[in-house]
Scaffold this motif. Structure first.
Motif, PDB file in Angstrom:
ATOM      1  N   GLY A   1       0.762  -1.332   0.035  1.00 52.97           N
ATOM      2  CA  GLY A   1       0.088  -0.113   0.054  1.00 52.97           C
ATOM      3  C   GLY A   1       0.815   1.184   0.129  1.00 52.97           C
ATOM      4  N   ILE A   2       2.039   1.321   0.143  1.00 50.68           N
ATOM      5  CA  ILE A   2       2.980   2.499  -0.058  1.00 50.68           C
ATOM      6  C   ILE A   2       3.583   2.413  -1.425  1.00 50.68           C
ATOM      7  N   GLU A   3       3.527   3.646  -1.787  1.00 51.85           N
ATOM      8  CA  GLU A   3       3.893   3.826  -3.257  1.00 51.85           C
ATOM      9  C   GLU A   3       5.512   3.921  -3.303  1.00 51.85           C
ATOM     10  N   GLN A   4       6.154   3.054  -4.115  1.00 53.39           N
ATOM     11  CA  GLN A   4       7.537   2.936  -4.433  1.00 53.39           C
ATOM     12  C   GLN A   4       7.893   3.690  -5.676  1.00 53.39           C
ATOM     13  N   GLY A   5       8.694   5.134  -5.589  1.00 49.41           N
ATOM     14  CA  GLY A   5       8.769   5.461  -6.629  1.00 49.41           C
ATOM     15  C   GLY A   5       9.879   5.088  -7.341  1.00 49.41           C
ATOM     16  N   GLY A   6      10.234   5.586  -8.425  1.00 47.81           N
ATOM     17  CA  GLY A   6      11.514   5.347  -9.007  1.00 47.81           C
ATOM     18  C   GLY A   6      11.809   4.235 -10.028  1.00 47.81           C
ATOM     19  N   PHE A   7      10.814   3.326 -10.031  1.00 48.31           N
ATOM     20  CA  PHE A   7      10.799   2.167 -11.144  1.00 48.31           C
ATOM     21  C   PHE A   7      10.975   2.543 -12.492  1.00 48.31           C
ATOM     22  N   GLN A   8      12.076   1.851 -13.055  1.00 47.65           N
ATOM     23  CA  GLN A   8      11.955   2.255 -14.588  1.00 47.65           C
ATOM     24  C   GLN A   8      11.396   1.190 -15.390  1.00 47.65           C
ATOM     25  N   SER A   9      11.104   0.025 -15.046  1.00 49.17           N
ATOM     26  CA  SER A   9      10.784  -0.919 -15.705  1.00 49.17           C
ATOM     27  C   SER A   9       9.963  -1.926 -14.738  1.00 49.17           C
ATOM     28  N   VAL A  10       8.828  -2.642 -15.375  1.00 47.33           N
ATOM     29  CA  VAL A  10       8.200  -3.579 -14.807  1.00 47.33           C
ATOM     30  C   VAL A  10       7.765  -4.656 -15.887  1.00 47.33           C
ATOM     31  N   SER A  11       7.994  -5.912 -15.678  1.00 48.39           N
ATOM     32  CA  SER A  11       7.635  -7.125 -16.421  1.00 48.39           C
ATOM     33  C   SER A  11       7.353  -8.214 -15.946  1.00 48.39           C
ATOM     34  N   GLY A  12       6.537  -9.141 -16.435  1.00 49.47           N
ATOM     35  CA  GLY A  12       5.925 -10.448 -15.964  1.00 49.47           C
ATOM     36  C   GLY A  12       4.426 -10.176 -15.434  1.00 49.47           C
ATOM     37  N   LEU A  13       3.889  -9.199 -16.020  1.00 52.77           N
ATOM     38  CA  LEU A  13       2.387  -9.025 -15.718  1.00 52.77           C
ATOM     39  C   LEU A  13       1.820 -10.167 -16.671  1.00 52.77           C
ATOM     40  N   GLU A  14       1.601 -11.265 -16.210  1.00 54.11           N
ATOM     41  CA  GLU A  14       1.218 -12.315 -17.082  1.00 54.11           C
ATOM     42  C   GLU A  14       0.809 -13.446 -16.290  1.00 54.11           C
ATOM     43  N   ARG A  15      -0.342 -14.121 -17.025  1.00 52.62           N
ATOM     44  CA  ARG A  15      -0.819 -15.308 -16.231  1.00 52.62           C
ATOM     45  C   ARG A  15      -1.275 -16.414 -17.279  1.00 52.62           C
ATOM     46  N   VAL A  16      -0.864 -17.598 -17.125  1.00 63.60           N
ATOM     47  CA  VAL A  16      -0.957 -18.576 -18.175  1.00 63.60           C
ATOM     48  C   VAL A  16      -2.006 -19.689 -17.569  1.00 63.60           C
ATOM     49  N   SER A  17      -2.863 -19.796 -18.318  1.00 62.20           N
ATOM     50  CA  SER A  17      -3.757 -20.969 -18.240  1.00 62.20           C
ATOM     51  C   SER A  17      -3.527 -22.164 -19.018  1.00 62.20           C
ATOM     52  N   GLN A  18      -3.104 -23.359 -18.527  1.00 59.79           N
ATOM     53  CA  GLN A  18      -2.871 -24.707 -19.283  1.00 59.79           C
ATOM     54  C   GLN A  18      -4.203 -25.355 -19.546  1.00 59.79           C
ATOM     55  N   VAL A  19      -4.416 -25.902 -20.533  1.00 61.07           N
ATOM     56  CA  VAL A  19      -5.689 -26.498 -20.891  1.00 61.07           C
ATOM     57  C   VAL A  19      -5.367 -27.949 -21.321  1.00 61.07           C
ATOM     58  N   GLU A  20      -6.259 -28.812 -21.035  1.00 56.69           N
ATOM     59  CA  GLU A  20      -6.136 -30.208 -21.324  1.00 56.69           C
ATOM     60  C   GLU A  20      -7.209 -30.746 -22.277  1.00 56.69           C
ATOM     61  N   PRO A  21      -7.075 -31.421 -23.287  1.00 55.32           N
ATOM     62  CA  PRO A  21      -8.364 -31.558 -24.044  1.00 55.32           C
ATOM     63  C   PRO A  21      -8.889 -32.715 -23.693  1.00 55.32           C
ATOM     64  N   TYR A  22     -10.122 -32.826 -23.951  1.00 60.35           N
ATOM     65  CA  TYR A  22     -11.169 -34.007 -23.551  1.00 60.35           C
ATOM     66  C   TYR A  22     -11.850 -34.202 -24.708  1.00 60.35           C
TER      67      TYR A  22
END
Length: 140
Positions: free
Chosen positions: A18-39
């Motif tokens: 909840g505390i703002e952390q200033g000064g970041f120049q990059s953010v990566s990894g905003l990702e989610r991956v759903s694996q599927v299984e065929p049936y």
């Protein structure tokens, strides 16, 4: 009709607990991956059903100029066995400064810290990169 332009990727901020952390120049990894299984259902020859079996979240990586030892100390605590998991938010701002998107990172803790490449002939800013494992990414 309202025109919807894409947001620019350089207007963002990071909050930890909840505390703002200033000064970041990059953010990566905003990702989610759903694996599927065929049936394959008997008698259905047009398609296969796709069942979601697992959703994974790659590490979130933050980069910034090396300014204070706060993230180093947090990672050192993890190494020592004191795993403090904190909520994080990555907030993307619209051009007028209002909040456009917010991603909540659940129970984050640092798992990798990378310091700067030191070179006496270079004039680059010393940067650190820190990787966080977490238990999920949700939009708010």
């Amino acid at each position: 009709m309202i025109r919807r332009d894409p947001h620019r990727a350089f207007r963002f901020r990071v909050e930890i607990a909840g505390i703002e952390q200033g000064g970041f120049q990059s953010v990566s990894g905003l990702e989610r991956v759903s694996q599927v299984e065929p049936y394959r259902e008997g008698g259905v020859n047009d398609y296969e059903h796709q069942h979601v079996v697992l959703t994974t979240y790659p590490p979130l990586v933050l980069g910034r100029g090396l300014v204070d030892p706060e993230l180093w100390a947090w990672h050192q605590a993890v190494i020592s066995g004191e795993i403090v998991k904190l909520p994080m938010s990555v907030v993307l701002n619209a051009e007028d400064g209002t909040e456009a998107w917010r991603w909540l990172v659940i129970d984050a803790f640092p798992t990798r810290w990378e310091g700067p490449t030191l070179d006496a002939q270079a004039t680059a800013v010393a940067t650190e990169s820190i990787e966080f494992s977490h238990h999920g990414l949700v939009g708010a």
